[in-house]
Design an enzyme around this catalytic site. Structure first.
Site, PDB file in Angstrom:
ATOM      1  N   GLU A 133       0.714  -0.971   0.064  1.00 62.43           N
ATOM      2  CA  GLU A 133      -0.155  -0.110   0.037  1.00 62.43           C
ATOM      3  C   GLU A 133       1.047   1.258   0.112  1.00 62.43           C
ATOM      4  O   GLU A 133       1.931   1.259   0.470  1.00 62.43           O
ATOM      5  CB  GLU A 133      -0.872  -0.002   1.365  1.00 62.43           C
ATOM      6  CG  GLU A 133      -1.825  -1.153   1.361  1.00 62.43           C
ATOM      7  CD  GLU A 133      -2.468  -1.238   2.843  1.00 62.43           C
ATOM      8  OE1 GLU A 133      -2.494  -0.292   3.579  1.00 62.43           O
ATOM      9  OE2 GLU A 133      -2.946  -2.239   2.907  1.00 62.43           O
ATOM     10  N   LYS A 135       2.118   4.729   1.504  1.00 64.08           N
ATOM     11  CA  LYS A 135       2.253   5.126   2.995  1.00 64.08           C
ATOM     12  C   LYS A 135       1.929   6.674   2.884  1.00 64.08           C
ATOM     13  O   LYS A 135       2.659   7.313   2.562  1.00 64.08           O
ATOM     14  CB  LYS A 135       3.759   5.090   3.692  1.00 64.08           C
ATOM     15  CG  LYS A 135       3.611   5.392   4.928  1.00 64.08           C
ATOM     16  CD  LYS A 135       4.705   4.995   5.572  1.00 64.08           C
ATOM     17  CE  LYS A 135       5.108   5.150   7.198  1.00 64.08           C
ATOM     18  NZ  LYS A 135       4.565   6.477   7.712  1.00 64.08           N
ATOM     19  N   ASP A 137       1.123  10.238   3.685  1.00 63.78           N
ATOM     20  CA  ASP A 137       1.811  11.236   4.490  1.00 63.78           C
ATOM     21  C   ASP A 137       0.975  12.253   5.169  1.00 63.78           C
ATOM     22  O   ASP A 137       0.621  13.452   4.634  1.00 63.78           O
ATOM     23  CB  ASP A 137       2.933  11.987   3.813  1.00 63.78           C
ATOM     24  CG  ASP A 137       3.953  12.633   4.929  1.00 63.78           C
ATOM     25  OD1 ASP A 137       3.959  12.511   6.100  1.00 63.78           O
ATOM     26  OD2 ASP A 137       4.732  13.458   4.447  1.00 63.78           O
ATOM     27  N   TYR A 245      -7.041   2.278   5.812  1.00 59.63           N
ATOM     28  CA  TYR A 245      -6.141   1.053   5.265  1.00 59.63           C
ATOM     29  C   TYR A 245      -6.432  -0.215   6.372  1.00 59.63           C
ATOM     30  O   TYR A 245      -5.356  -1.309   6.531  1.00 59.63           O
ATOM     31  CB  TYR A 245      -4.796   1.505   5.219  1.00 59.63           C
ATOM     32  CG  TYR A 245      -4.475   2.578   6.257  1.00 59.63           C
ATOM     33  CD1 TYR A 245      -4.162   2.060   7.704  1.00 59.63           C
ATOM     34  CD2 TYR A 245      -4.149   3.631   6.021  1.00 59.63           C
ATOM     35  CE1 TYR A 245      -3.608   3.062   8.443  1.00 59.63           C
ATOM     36  CE2 TYR A 245      -3.729   4.728   6.761  1.00 59.63           C
ATOM     37  CZ  TYR A 245      -3.630   4.435   8.187  1.00 59.63           C
ATOM     38  OH  TYR A 245      -3.049   5.215   9.030  1.00 59.63           O
ATOM     39  N   LYS A 331      10.506   3.614   3.658  1.00 61.67           N
ATOM     40  CA  LYS A 331      10.351   4.960   3.629  1.00 61.67           C
ATOM     41  C   LYS A 331      11.383   5.255   2.267  1.00 61.67           C
ATOM     42  O   LYS A 331      12.462   4.870   2.298  1.00 61.67           O
ATOM     43  CB  LYS A 331      11.023   5.633   4.777  1.00 61.67           C
ATOM     44  CG  LYS A 331       9.940   5.302   6.029  1.00 61.67           C
ATOM     45  CD  LYS A 331       9.050   6.598   6.028  1.00 61.67           C
ATOM     46  CE  LYS A 331       8.968   6.765   7.463  1.00 61.67           C
ATOM     47  NZ  LYS A 331       8.880   8.102   8.038  1.00 61.67           N
ATOM     48  N   CYS A 425      16.189  46.223   6.985  1.00 61.34           N
ATOM     49  CA  CYS A 425      15.733  45.959   5.735  1.00 61.34           C
ATOM     50  C   CYS A 425      16.657  45.962   4.601  1.00 61.34           C
ATOM     51  O   CYS A 425      17.219  47.084   4.642  1.00 61.34           O
ATOM     52  CB  CYS A 425      14.507  46.774   5.468  1.00 61.34           C
ATOM     53  SG  CYS A 425      13.439  46.234   3.983  1.00 61.34           S
ATOM     54  N   CYS A 428      15.365  49.121   2.276  1.00 59.31           N
ATOM     55  CA  CYS A 428      15.064  50.456   2.556  1.00 59.31           C
ATOM     56  C   CYS A 428      16.048  50.673   3.923  1.00 59.31           C
ATOM     57  O   CYS A 428      15.941  51.932   4.414  1.00 59.31           O
ATOM     58  CB  CYS A 428      13.366  50.763   2.716  1.00 59.31           C
ATOM     59  SG  CYS A 428      12.998  50.007   4.538  1.00 59.31           S
ATOM     60  N   CYS A 443       9.583  44.229   8.122  1.00 64.95           N
ATOM     61  CA  CYS A 443      10.043  45.462   7.817  1.00 64.95           C
ATOM     62  C   CYS A 443       8.913  46.385   8.149  1.00 64.95           C
ATOM     63  O   CYS A 443       7.769  46.457   7.471  1.00 64.95           O
ATOM     64  CB  CYS A 443      10.747  45.739   6.562  1.00 64.95           C
ATOM     65  SG  CYS A 443      10.946  47.655   6.129  1.00 64.95           S
ATOM     66  N   CYS A 449       8.983  51.327   1.753  1.00 67.17           N
ATOM     67  CA  CYS A 449      10.061  50.159   1.597  1.00 67.17           C
ATOM     68  C   CYS A 449       9.467  49.960   0.109  1.00 67.17           C
ATOM     69  O   CYS A 449       8.360  49.519  -0.010  1.00 67.17           O
ATOM     70  CB  CYS A 449       9.844  49.236   2.601  1.00 67.17           C
ATOM     71  SG  CYS A 449      10.575  47.500   2.235  1.00 67.17           S
TER      72      CYS A 449
HETATM   73  S1  IVH Z   1      -1.028   0.509   8.639  1.00 65.78           S
HETATM   74  C1  IVH Z   1      -0.013  -1.488  13.242  1.00 65.78           C
HETATM   75  N1  IVH Z   1      -1.003   1.440   6.303  1.00 65.78           N
HETATM   76  O1  IVH Z   1       1.896   5.395   8.850  1.00 65.78           O
HETATM   77  C2  IVH Z   1       0.139  -0.130  12.234  1.00 65.78           C
HETATM   78  N2  IVH Z   1      -0.265   2.668   8.089  1.00 65.78           N
HETATM   79  O2  IVH Z   1       4.306   4.525  10.939  1.00 65.78           O
HETATM   80  C3  IVH Z   1      -0.904  -0.099  11.286  1.00 65.78           C
HETATM   81  N3  IVH Z   1       0.267   5.199   7.505  1.00 65.78           N
HETATM   82  O3  IVH Z   1       0.088   5.189  12.215  1.00 65.78           O
HETATM   83  C4  IVH Z   1      -0.914   1.193  10.241  1.00 65.78           C
HETATM   84  N4  IVH Z   1      -0.320   4.877   5.275  1.00 65.78           N
HETATM   85  O4  IVH Z   1      -0.291   6.746  10.320  1.00 65.78           O
HETATM   86  C5  IVH Z   1      -0.807   1.700   7.457  1.00 65.78           C
HETATM   87  N5  IVH Z   1      -1.108   2.251   4.164  1.00 65.78           N
HETATM   88  C6  IVH Z   1      -0.920   2.497   5.380  1.00 65.78           C
HETATM   89  C7  IVH Z   1      -0.388   3.750   6.031  1.00 65.78           C
HETATM   90  C8  IVH Z   1      -0.270   3.808   7.283  1.00 65.78           C
HETATM   91  C9  IVH Z   1       0.121   5.584   6.229  1.00 65.78           C
HETATM   92  C10 IVH Z   1       0.770   5.435   8.766  1.00 65.78           C
HETATM   93  C11 IVH Z   1      -0.107   5.396  10.104  1.00 65.78           C
HETATM   94  C12 IVH Z   1       0.796   4.759  10.946  1.00 65.78           C
HETATM   95  C13 IVH Z   1       2.024   5.136  10.558  1.00 65.78           C
HETATM   96  C14 IVH Z   1       2.896   3.909  10.988  1.00 65.78           C
END
Ligand code: IVH
Length: 689
Positions: A133, A135, A137, A245, A331, A425, A428, A443, A449
């Site tokens: 999946e 991740k 942000d 998720y 990551k 500044c 000016c 400023c 200015c």
């Molecule tokens: S599963 C037991 N799936 O990443 C943990 N987390 O570092 C279950 N996050 O706290 C989390 N995308 O805030 C999961 N596809 C994804 C995610 C995801 C972002 C974040 C989430 C979690 C943190 C873990």
């Protein structure tokens, strides 16, 4: 007659509400809620709308109108909750039913291979699949449902307990308030990530910056700040989104993949990019693909999450103290290169805010040549401990503008000079000031200015402000540099001759410009108030101030406390407006703009008719309205050709109700079949919708 017909058609749903029995109203509310939520789902989850925004708004208005008439029928899952409006002073801390754990991180293929080997050792000889999946942000959220209805939404907090932000979360249109039919348990929780799309982040952040508010560094911070806002209607305006998720509760699925597919059927938004992988090679491919393509998503991700698919195998693998052994996140390394810091320069914005910028030896980073990096403010420079000529690491992470993350001290040249933040500044020479608690230096020389003056002229002439044709940024700069314009009032003293004498400006452009300036004198007061560029006064705040106080003269006379009485005007804005009004040079400016003939008040008397939208209508007002004072609403009705009544009779066209309306009047209106409307509907009539 045609006018009458249109009105009846438009108000038919509202009028019909008056005749309804409570049972009928309940049925209608249910039917409308279902229809609206279905459209919500199509638009925000499936991205496949089937009706126009206009038709959608009309349905929602109809529902809100009915709910106002029958407040006892408002459901906790009503789509009207999406608009927000409730204010939370302090969010309650609640304990998570299932602790919110984190994930182990990896940054390399090797570490991922080790993860895979650990799993193979723990479930020897078994075959298994991974689910990959994105991740996201964003901000983690746990949303619980009871009997198919949204119950509570809690932030991660410290993983054991978090903040109850249900009211704000209900405004997020992709989070279902009521689930579709399905075989889910009576109570369960679903977890996901609240995100902000980059286009919404850029748009709203730019607006913030424009009025002198501190900009958020990235969409994640923006989303997190938004979730904690006290005013849920502001949360609604910021357009957050959510991808889910993970499910928690008494489920009997065999695999995680299956649980996601089911969640999607129940109405949750699940990413289309989830992928079932049968080998580690597939996982690597997925990682590489999204590393390259992440920009195309429209929102930020910081890696990929890899989860063992089978729940039985997940159980076998178990948890460490902090995280599951069956999942890991890969990551993405923020792409980083080293280069030389040549110098630091300082930019001055329209509001006088100073932004330090690092000038770098050009270097290639993630496909683009980077010459500059943002340094944000003085604290940032101090934290990095920068010296001129340092070798620095530049990184492109979530933010589009690259940033300096570190100094390579091993390469520092002996005797190099530390960067000392400017005290004056750069444009000016005025001594800079720093308001306590704020990160930025300013400023204070607003009227002397150059970049501030030019910036203010540009803002004044811009489309959302005075909309002066022919006065773009180049012309503003030219007029200033030629000494013709030093402040916004000078614009109104310009002559065709003066302008056509300028280089690049023929007679035609001069005439155009003068015409544009002349036209701007008709721009309504609220936009003039925005155009003059008071810090923190954006277009919305200017509207509120103008409508509440009605004239510049009144605003000038108001104390800070009085200013703060206007809707949506807090202490910070009131302080800024009051300080601006007190300055003698600003008072002189207002004087000159008045003499030039600009609209510095809302037209109140009958001599100026705004429209004939209410022609032939008699409207009675009862209760307190949000956007109009008691006397003001009468003037508004009259200005638009209507008559303001003082009691209900069969001749009354509409009863306009605010908060706390007179029950007697409402009763009588209903008896006489006089349609009852609210402020929003009244405003729509004025807007001609
Ligand atoms: S599963 C037991 N799936 O990443 C943990 N987390 O570092 C279950 N996050 O706290 C989390 N995308 O805030 C999961 N596809 C994804 C995610 C995801 C972002 C974040 C989430 C979690 C943190 C873990």
């Amino acid at each position: 007659m045609a006018n009458q017909l249109i009105r009846i058609k438009y108000f038919w749903p509202f009028i019909s509400g008056v005749f309804m029995t409570i049972e009928k109203a309940a049925d209608k509310i249910k039917e409308l809620s279902k229809e609206i939520e279905d459209h919500n789902y199509r638009y925000y989850v499936l991205s496949m709308p089937v009706i126009s925004d206009y038709d959608f708004d009309k349905l929602l208005e109809e529902l809100i109108h009915l709910e106002k008439q029958y407040p006892e029928l408002i459901l906790s899952t009503s789509p009207s909750q999406r608009v927000g409006g409730q204010v939370t002073k302090e969010f309650e801390t609640v304990k998570h039913k299932y602790p919110m754990m984190s994930l182990g991180n990896t940054y390399s293929e090797k570490e991922l291979e080790e993860f895979d080997e650990r799993i193979r050792k723990q479930i020897p000889g078994e075959t298994f699949e991974y689910v990959c999946e994105l991740k996201f942000d964003g901000v983690a959220i746990g949303v619980s449902y009871k009997n198919g209805k949204i119950n509570r939404a809690v932030t991660r907090g410290d993983g054991v307990q978090g903040d109850d932000v249900t009211i704000n979360v209900k405004t997020i249109r992709s989070i279902p308030l009521l689930l579709k039919k399905g075989d889910y348990p009576d109570e369960f929780e679903i977890r996901g990530e609240i995100i902000m799309h980059r286009k919404d982040f850029d748009r709203i952040n730019d607006q913030r910056e424009e009025i002198g508010e501190v900009a958020y560094a990235n969409p994640r911070n923006f989303a997190s700040g938004t979730l904690k806002l006290q005013d849920s209607s502001e949360v609604a305006r910021r357009k957050l989104d959510c991808y889910f998720y993970a499910l928690y509760g008494d489920f009997h699925f065999k695999t995680h993949f299956e649980s996601l597919a089911k969640s999607e059927q129940w109405g949750f938004k699940i990413s289309k990019e989830v992928k079932l992988c049968t080998s580690l090679d597939d996982v690597f491919q997925y990682i590489k693909h999204w590393d390259k393509k992440r920009d195309s998503l429209g929102f930020d991700i910081d890696g990929v999450v890899i989860k063992v698919n089978s729940y039985r195998q997940q159980e076998e693998l178990g948890f460490t103290a902090k995280s599951p052994r069956w999942a890991i996140s890969y990551k993405y390394k923020a792409t980083s290169v080293s280069t030389l810091l040549n110098s630091v320069s300082y930019q001055v914005g329209r509001t006088g805010a100073i932004t330090p910028v690092a000038n770098l030896q050009p270097v290639l980073l993630a496909g683009t040549t980077v010459k500059r990096a943002s340094l944000h403010n003085a604290d940032q420079i101090e934290k990095l401990g920068l010296h001129v000529g340092d070798t620095v690491y530049v990184e492109k992470g979530g933010e589009i503008i690259p940033k300096i993350t570190e100094v390579d001290l091993t390469k520092r040249v002996a005797g190099s000079q530390p960067i000392i933040y400017i005290t004056h500044c750069p444009e000016c020479g005025t001594l800079l000031s720093r308001i306590e608690g704020e990160a930025n230096h300013y400023c204070p020389n607003e009227s002397g200015c150059p970049p501030q003056i030019i910036g203010k002229l540009e803002h004044f002439a811009s489309r959302k402000a005075m909309n002066i044709d022919g006065l773009g940024s180049e012309t503003c700069e030219l007029l200033y540099k030629e000494g013709l314009v030093n402040n916004i009032a000078d614009i109104y003293d310009l002559t065709i001759q003066q302008i056509s004498n300028l280089e690049r400006m023929g007679e035609k452009s001069a005439t155009n410009l003068i015409d544009g300036i002349e036209k701007s004198k008709q721009i309504p007061f609220e936009r003039v108030l925005y155009a003059i560029g008071i810090r923190y006064v954006g277009d919305t705040v200017a509207k509120k101030l103008a409508r509440y106080f009605k004239s510049m003269e009144v605003i000038q006379l108001c104390s800070e406390e009085q200013l703060a009485e206007a809707p949506e005007v807090g202490e910070k804005i009131a302080m800024s407006v009051s300080a601006w009004m007190k300055e003698s040079k600003n008072q002189e400016l207002v004087q000159r703009l008045t003499s030039a003939g600009l609209q510095l008040s809302i037209q109140q008397n009958g001599d100026e008719t705004a429209s004939d939208k209410l022609k032939g209508l008699t409207i009675l007002v009862t209760g307190t309205l949000n956007g109009y004072k008691r006397d003001e609403i009468k003037e508004v009705i009259e200005k638009h050709g209507g008559k303001a009544a003082s009691s209900v009779s069969s001749k009354t066209s509409y009863l306009l109700t605010g908060d706390d309306p007179s029950e007697g009047k409402v009763e009588k209106a209903k008896k006489l079949n006089v349609p009852v409307i609210n402020e929003e509907e009244f405003n729509s009539m004025l807007a001609g919708e």
